[in-house]
Design a protein around this motif. Sequence first.
Motif, PDB file in Angstrom:
ATOM      1  N   CYS A 115      63.666  45.883  50.346  1.00 31.25           N
ATOM      2  CA  CYS A 115      65.118  45.756  50.373  1.00 31.25           C
ATOM      3  C   CYS A 115      65.541  44.513  49.601  1.00 31.25           C
ATOM      4  O   CYS A 115      65.056  43.415  49.855  1.00 31.25           O
ATOM      5  CB  CYS A 115      65.584  45.667  51.828  1.00 31.25           C
ATOM      6  N   LYS A 119      70.726  48.255  58.104  1.00 27.12           N
ATOM      7  CA  LYS A 119      71.487  49.410  58.579  1.00 27.12           C
ATOM      8  C   LYS A 119      72.510  49.883  57.553  1.00 27.12           C
ATOM      9  O   LYS A 119      73.660  50.187  57.876  1.00 27.12           O
ATOM     10  CB  LYS A 119      72.168  49.102  59.923  1.00 27.12           C
ATOM     11  N   CYS A 145      67.960  50.804  54.507  1.00 30.99           N
ATOM     12  CA  CYS A 145      67.238  49.713  55.152  1.00 30.99           C
ATOM     13  C   CYS A 145      67.532  49.744  56.643  1.00 30.99           C
ATOM     14  O   CYS A 145      68.693  49.679  57.054  1.00 30.99           O
ATOM     15  CB  CYS A 145      67.651  48.370  54.559  1.00 30.99           C
ATOM     16  N   LYS A 146      66.470  49.867  57.432  1.00 30.59           N
ATOM     17  CA  LYS A 146      66.659  49.958  58.877  1.00 30.59           C
ATOM     18  C   LYS A 146      67.014  48.602  59.484  1.00 30.59           C
ATOM     19  O   LYS A 146      67.462  48.529  60.619  1.00 30.59           O
ATOM     20  CB  LYS A 146      65.389  50.511  59.539  1.00 30.59           C
ATOM     21  N   ASP A 147      66.795  47.534  58.742  1.00 29.24           N
ATOM     22  CA  ASP A 147      67.197  46.211  59.224  1.00 29.24           C
ATOM     23  C   ASP A 147      68.659  45.936  58.888  1.00 29.24           C
ATOM     24  O   ASP A 147      69.424  45.489  59.724  1.00 29.24           O
ATOM     25  CB  ASP A 147      66.304  45.132  58.618  1.00 29.24           C
ATOM     26  N   GLU A 190      56.875  55.282  56.153  1.00 35.63           N
ATOM     27  CA  GLU A 190      55.899  54.863  57.154  1.00 35.63           C
ATOM     28  C   GLU A 190      55.133  56.060  57.700  1.00 35.63           C
ATOM     29  O   GLU A 190      54.018  55.940  58.183  1.00 35.63           O
ATOM     30  CB  GLU A 190      56.608  54.157  58.310  1.00 35.63           C
ATOM     31  N   ASN A 234      60.440  59.290  55.664  1.00 33.02           N
ATOM     32  CA  ASN A 234      60.148  57.942  56.133  1.00 33.02           C
ATOM     33  C   ASN A 234      58.792  57.552  55.586  1.00 33.02           C
ATOM     34  O   ASN A 234      57.795  58.160  55.926  1.00 33.02           O
ATOM     35  CB  ASN A 234      60.136  57.928  57.659  1.00 33.02           C
ATOM     36  N   TRP A 270      62.832  42.681  53.241  1.00 30.82           N
ATOM     37  CA  TRP A 270      61.827  43.297  54.087  1.00 30.82           C
ATOM     38  C   TRP A 270      61.579  44.737  53.623  1.00 30.82           C
ATOM     39  O   TRP A 270      62.235  45.219  52.717  1.00 30.82           O
ATOM     40  CB  TRP A 270      62.271  43.182  55.545  1.00 30.82           C
ATOM     41  N   LYS A 271      60.590  45.370  54.238  1.00 29.60           N
ATOM     42  CA  LYS A 271      60.145  46.674  53.745  1.00 29.60           C
ATOM     43  C   LYS A 271      60.462  47.800  54.714  1.00 29.60           C
ATOM     44  O   LYS A 271      59.787  48.811  54.738  1.00 29.60           O
ATOM     45  CB  LYS A 271      58.629  46.627  53.504  1.00 29.60           C
ATOM     46  N   ASN A 272      61.506  47.617  55.485  1.00 30.50           N
ATOM     47  CA  ASN A 272      61.861  48.621  56.487  1.00 30.50           C
ATOM     48  C   ASN A 272      62.770  49.674  55.855  1.00 30.50           C
ATOM     49  O   ASN A 272      63.914  49.863  56.260  1.00 30.50           O
ATOM     50  CB  ASN A 272      62.552  47.928  57.660  1.00 30.50           C
TER      51      ASN A 272
END
Length: 75
Positions: free
Chosen positions: A52, A35, A31-33, A11, A9, A57-59
């Motif tokens: 992404c 999914k 991408c966690k947004d 982060e 991760n 976004w950068k999740n």
Amino acid sequence: MPNYSDLINIEEFGDKKEGFNPERWDVSFYCKDCKEIVETDRPNPDKYVFICKKCGWKNIVLGTLEGLKSNYRIK
Ligand SMILES: [Zn+2]
């Protein structure tokens, strides 16, 4: 049991980015947004920031495809 060792991760990457070269790895991006496994842009080659392509976004979580699939239960 998911194997968290093959999941990175960004982060939480911190000091471990030393020696990490995504180009040499068989990595996938989750991408966690969205999914799901997504394509990413890397606007700055010197930084471990991935965007992404789907939601912008950068999740993003990096990992092996198998690791991501087991951790996030992707079919
Ligand atoms: Zn996304």
